[in-house]
Design a protein around this motif. Structure first.
Motif, short mmCIF file in Angstrom:
data_model
loop_
_atom_site.label_atom_id
_atom_site.label_comp_id
_atom_site.label_asym_id
_atom_site.label_seq_id
_atom_site.Cartn_x
_atom_site.Cartn_y
_atom_site.Cartn_z
N GLN A 142 40.68 44.25 40.64
CA GLN A 142 40.06 45.03 41.70
C GLN A 142 40.85 46.29 42.01
OE1 GLN A 142 39.73 41.97 44.71
NE2 GLN A 142 37.59 41.56 44.21
N LYS A 143 42.16 46.27 41.77
CA LYS A 143 42.96 47.49 41.91
C LYS A 143 42.64 48.47 40.79
CE LYS A 143 47.20 45.61 44.08
NZ LYS A 143 47.44 46.64 45.11
N LEU A 144 42.44 47.93 39.58
CA LEU A 144 42.22 48.78 38.40
C LEU A 144 40.81 49.35 38.34
CD1 LEU A 144 43.83 47.10 35.24
CD2 LEU A 144 44.38 49.32 36.24
N TYR A 145 39.82 48.56 38.76
CA TYR A 145 38.42 48.94 38.55
C TYR A 145 37.61 48.96 39.85
CZ TYR A 145 39.99 47.53 33.91
OH TYR A 145 40.71 47.40 32.75
N PRO A 146 38.08 49.64 40.88
CA PRO A 146 37.37 49.60 42.17
C PRO A 146 36.03 50.32 42.14
CG PRO A 146 39.14 51.22 42.26
CD PRO A 146 39.31 50.48 40.97
N ARG A 147 35.83 51.20 41.17
CA ARG A 147 34.57 51.95 41.11
C ARG A 147 33.93 51.87 39.72
NH1 ARG A 147 37.55 54.63 44.97
NH2 ARG A 147 38.91 55.62 43.44
N LEU A 148 34.06 50.71 39.09
CA LEU A 148 33.42 50.50 37.78
C LEU A 148 32.32 49.46 37.97
CD1 LEU A 148 33.24 50.94 34.74
CD2 LEU A 148 34.98 49.16 34.44
N PRO A 149 31.06 49.89 38.14
CA PRO A 149 29.99 48.92 38.36
C PRO A 149 29.90 47.88 37.26
CG PRO A 149 29.22 51.15 38.81
CD PRO A 149 30.57 51.29 38.19
N ALA A 150 30.22 48.26 36.03
CA ALA A 150 30.11 47.32 34.91
C ALA A 150 31.04 46.12 35.11
CB ALA A 150 30.41 48.01 33.59
N PHE A 151 32.20 46.34 35.74
CA PHE A 151 33.10 45.21 35.97
C PHE A 151 32.48 44.23 36.97
CE2 PHE A 151 36.40 43.04 38.42
CZ PHE A 151 37.01 42.34 37.40
N GLY A 152 31.92 44.74 38.04
CA GLY A 152 31.27 43.87 39.01
C GLY A 152 30.09 43.11 38.41
N GLU A 153 29.31 43.79 37.57
CA GLU A 153 28.19 43.12 36.91
C GLU A 153 28.69 42.03 35.99
OE1 GLU A 153 26.37 46.40 34.96
OE2 GLU A 153 25.75 47.37 36.84
N TRP A 154 29.72 42.35 35.21
CA TRP A 154 30.30 41.36 34.30
C TRP A 154 30.80 40.15 35.07
CZ3 TRP A 154 35.30 39.51 34.35
CH2 TRP A 154 35.68 38.70 33.28
N LEU A 155 31.51 40.38 36.16
CA LEU A 155 32.07 39.28 36.95
C LEU A 155 30.96 38.40 37.51
CD1 LEU A 155 34.58 37.93 38.18
CD2 LEU A 155 34.35 39.50 40.12
N ALA A 156 29.93 39.00 38.07
CA ALA A 156 28.83 38.21 38.64
C ALA A 156 28.15 37.37 37.57
CB ALA A 156 27.83 39.15 39.32
N ASP A 157 27.85 37.97 36.42
CA ASP A 157 27.21 37.23 35.34
C ASP A 157 28.11 36.11 34.84
OD1 ASP A 157 24.98 38.84 35.47
OD2 ASP A 157 25.53 40.10 33.75
N SER A 158 29.40 36.40 34.72
CA SER A 158 30.34 35.41 34.20
C SER A 158 30.47 34.23 35.14
CB SER A 158 31.70 36.06 33.96
OG SER A 158 31.63 37.08 32.99
N LEU A 159 30.60 34.50 36.43
CA LEU A 159 30.72 33.41 37.40
C LEU A 159 29.47 32.54 37.41
CD1 LEU A 159 32.44 35.22 40.40
CD2 LEU A 159 33.43 33.43 38.96
N ALA A 160 28.30 33.16 37.30
CA ALA A 160 27.06 32.39 37.30
C ALA A 160 27.01 31.46 36.09
CB ALA A 160 25.86 33.34 37.29
N LEU A 161 27.40 31.95 34.93
CA LEU A 161 27.34 31.12 33.73
C LEU A 161 28.41 30.04 33.76
CD1 LEU A 161 25.59 30.97 31.23
CD2 LEU A 161 27.28 32.36 30.01
#
Length: 222
Positions: A142-161
């Motif tokens: 979160q320090k490294l990628y505070p404004r990278l939407p792709a990271f948030g999308e990846w995290l949400a998809d990964s947690l769901a799976l």
């Protein structure tokens, strides 16, 4: 189509923000005082899922800070070798850094990524809380990628799976020994896993690909 994990990681070097605060003397205090907002979600994952997420988040950090890794890509190789924690054919090789060689905000974070992944793989007998290791590396991401939407999308998809395929179940014993079970492949972080039944061969195939150039992998005895 959902991008492959390596396609996400390809975005990391250009998207990592390097101006975050970093105090060598408060590394552990900063994490202890910080929150990611995902603590409750991580508690819904099995230990195996938390271990896999820890390794994957370590890959995000190694990719974003690749320019500050050794010429030999020590951290990147070490983090990737950790997938062998789920393998029947390989084992990750234990390794410790010299902290004096890893000072400063970028190399310090790389060092912490290696240390946390190392602890998640090898030190669960001392502290079995694998979800906390995943949360620590998420704090750094979160320090490294505070404004990278792709990271948030990846995290949400990964947690769901991960919650779907590898949920925490009441009564589960702490995951202590290697190989870690159930096996969780790297492909769970992209579109490459349709069923957990396919996990074991995917893990072995990935390790077979990286083993010739990864100094932190060893073959198990036949």
């Amino acid at each position: 189509m959902k991008p492959l994990f390596d396609q996400y990681l390809a975005l990391a070097p250009g998207a990592a923000e390097l101006g975050y605060a970093w105090d060598e003397w408060r590394i552990h205090d900063d994490y202890a005082d910080g929150e990611t907002g995902f603590e409750e979600q991580l508690e819904l994952l099995s230990d195996a899922a938390s271990l896999a997420l820890t390794i994957a988040l370590g890959e995000w950090i190694a990719a974003g800070l690749a320019a500050f890794d050794d010429q030999d890509r020590t951290v990147a190789h070490y983090v990737r070798s950790a997938w062998a924690a789920f393998s029947q054919s390989y084992r990750p090789v234990y390794f410790e850094t010299d902290d004096d060689d890893w000072r400063g905000p970028q190399r310090g974070m790389l060092n912490m990524a290696l240390i946390v992944v190392n602890d998640a793989v090898f030190c669960r007998d001392e502290d079995p809380d694998v979800a906390d290791r995943a949360n620590q590396l998420l704090f750094y991401c979160q320090k490294l990628y505070p404004r990278l939407p792709a990271f948030g999308e990846w995290l949400a998809d990964s947690l769901a799976l991960l919650k779907s395929f590898y949920p925490y179940r009441d009564g589960d014993d702490p995951m202590i020994d290697l190989p870690a079970t159930p096996p969780v492949p790297r492909e769970v972080f992209g579109p490459g896993l349709s069923s957990p039944d396919r996990a074991a061969p995917l893990i072995e195939a990935y390790l077979d690909r990286i083993a010739p150039t990864n100094p932190f992998l060893s073959k198990t005895a036949p």
